[in-house]
Design a protein around this motif. Structure first.
Motif, PDB file in Angstrom:
ATOM      1  N   PRO A  53       0.823  -1.216   0.000  1.00 35.91           N
ATOM      2  CA  PRO A  53       0.000   0.000   0.000  1.00 35.91           C
ATOM      3  C   PRO A  53       0.854   1.262   0.000  1.00 35.91           C
ATOM      4  O   PRO A  53       2.061   1.219   0.252  1.00 35.91           O
ATOM      5  N   ASN A  54       0.211   2.383  -0.252  1.00 30.24           N
ATOM      6  CA  ASN A  54       0.906   3.669  -0.161  1.00 30.24           C
ATOM      7  C   ASN A  54       1.507   3.837   1.226  1.00 30.24           C
ATOM      8  O   ASN A  54       0.874   3.532   2.237  1.00 30.24           O
ATOM      9  N   GLY A  55       2.757   4.307   1.267  1.00 37.02           N
ATOM     10  CA  GLY A  55       3.420   4.537   2.540  1.00 37.02           C
ATOM     11  C   GLY A  55       3.990   3.295   3.188  1.00 37.02           C
ATOM     12  O   GLY A  55       4.440   3.355   4.343  1.00 37.02           O
ATOM     13  N   ALA A  56       4.028   2.186   2.459  1.00 37.50           N
ATOM     14  CA  ALA A  56       4.526   0.936   3.045  1.00 37.50           C
ATOM     15  C   ALA A  56       6.038   0.910   3.171  1.00 37.50           C
ATOM     16  O   ALA A  56       6.585   0.106   3.924  1.00 37.50           O
ATOM     17  N   GLY A  57       6.743   1.762   2.404  1.00 38.46           N
ATOM     18  CA  GLY A  57       8.202   1.801   2.469  1.00 38.46           C
ATOM     19  C   GLY A  57       8.895   1.255   1.242  1.00 38.46           C
ATOM     20  O   GLY A  57      10.111   1.054   1.243  1.00 38.46           O
ATOM     21  N   LYS A  58       8.150   1.053   0.155  1.00 41.36           N
ATOM     22  CA  LYS A  58       8.727   0.448  -1.051  1.00 41.36           C
ATOM     23  C   LYS A  58       9.839   1.305  -1.647  1.00 41.36           C
ATOM     24  O   LYS A  58      10.949   0.808  -1.891  1.00 41.36           O
ATOM     25  N   GLY A 229       6.392  -0.543   6.735  1.00 46.86           N
ATOM     26  CA  GLY A 229       7.833  -0.606   6.910  1.00 46.86           C
ATOM     27  C   GLY A 229       8.401  -1.974   7.180  1.00 46.86           C
ATOM     28  O   GLY A 229       9.599  -2.100   7.476  1.00 46.86           O
ATOM     29  N   LEU A 230       7.584  -2.995   7.061  1.00 40.40           N
ATOM     30  CA  LEU A 230       8.040  -4.370   7.266  1.00 40.40           C
ATOM     31  C   LEU A 230       7.598  -5.229   6.089  1.00 40.40           C
ATOM     32  O   LEU A 230       6.660  -4.888   5.369  1.00 40.40           O
ATOM     33  N   ILE A 231       8.281  -6.341   5.902  1.00 38.39           N
ATOM     34  CA  ILE A 231       7.873  -7.272   4.858  1.00 38.39           C
ATOM     35  C   ILE A 231       6.819  -8.209   5.430  1.00 38.39           C
ATOM     36  O   ILE A 231       7.089  -9.009   6.328  1.00 38.39           O
TER      37      ILE A 231
END
Length: 272
Positions: A53-58, A229-231
């Motif tokens: 999602p948006n803001g996930a840290g990709k 921010g995590l997988i």
């Protein structure tokens, strides 16, 4: 764009071996963790898609791998050496980076933009390949018809393809692509990711940030699904793109069906 031209270019790592190894990577910005402790490996000869999602840290994770984003904890190994030990000029010869914000504000011509991809090889023996590499990249990116047009006059899709040609002209062996299909139509989305697939088949490591789950399913070997921010999940498209996982991470119900010919996952949102 012409596909199927899997030119065997020099690579830094044998196919199947780790190009990147990230261990407990953390990035802290604005009072919060953008990446909260990520472990990830990237192998030569594969396409790894970063989704979420948006803001996930990709994009932050891609920037950390490229060396453009400083990390606050953990370690990233690149070709067996700590990334921090690589001089910038040496990194630039070994990985090409396409950022989301690839806008060129000055009125360079398309040819000049692609030529910028050869800058790391100046004053080296491989500078002799410049003309060949530039022509090759322009052909593959399907922008030869743009001639000497200047970048501000191009459409968003034409600018994106010019930027993509700049990256592949470097012939680095590692491609880090942040949403390379965002401004492209259907034909050129498929062509760009087909070329990424082609480069992986030739031995390159390709890491690509994508929002379209079906493009990730169709073109990647492995997927890393990020959330906060995590997988949240990592594996093949079949392992990651299940209705249960996608519905939970994206906070929206989906169903996953299989393409009748390829067997690849197709993610369909459930609508009232």
């Amino acid at each position: 764009m012409r596909l199927g031209t899997a030119i065997a270019l020099p690579t830094i790592t044998p196919v199947g071996e780790d190009v990147y190894r990230a261990t407990n990577v953390r990035v802290h910005r604005g009072g919060r963790d953008i990446l909260g402790g990520v472990d990830l490996t990237v192998r030569a000869g594969e396409v790894l898609a970063l989704i979420g999602p948006n803001g996930a840290g990709k994009s932050t994770l891609l920037g950390a791998l490229s060396g453009d984003v400083d990390i606050d904890g953990g370690e990233i190994q690149f070709a067996g050496r700590p990334l921090r030990d690589w001089p910038l000029a040496e990194q630039a010869r070994r990985r090409g980076v396409l950022l989301q914000d690839n806008q060129v504000l000055f009125p360079f011509t398309v040819h000049q933009v692609v030529e910028m991809g050869r800058a790391p090889w100046r004053r080296t023996a491989l500078e002799e390949e410049d003309n060949e590499a530039i022509a090759w990249a322009i052909d593959l990116a399907d922008i030869g018809h743009l001639g000497n047009r200047r970048v501000p006059s191009l459409s968003g899709g034409e600018r994106a393809r010019s930027a993509f040609a700049r990256v592949i002209a470097g012939r680095t062996g590692v491609l880090l692509l942040d949403e390379p299909t965002a401004a492209l139509d259907l034909k050129h989305q498929e062509s760009v990711l087909g070329l990424a697939r082609d480069r992986a088949d030739a031995g390159d490591a390709v890491i690509v940030v994508l929002h379209d789950l079906n493009l990730a399913a169709a073109h990647s070997d492995r997927i890393a699904l990020l959330r906060r921010g995590l997988i949240a999940a990592e594996g093949t498209p079949e392992e990651v793109l299940t209705a249960e996982i996608v519905s939970e991470v994206y906070d929206h119900p989906v169903e996953v069906i299989r393409h009748p010919r390829t067997g690849r996952a197709i993610v369909v949102p459930i609508r009232d």
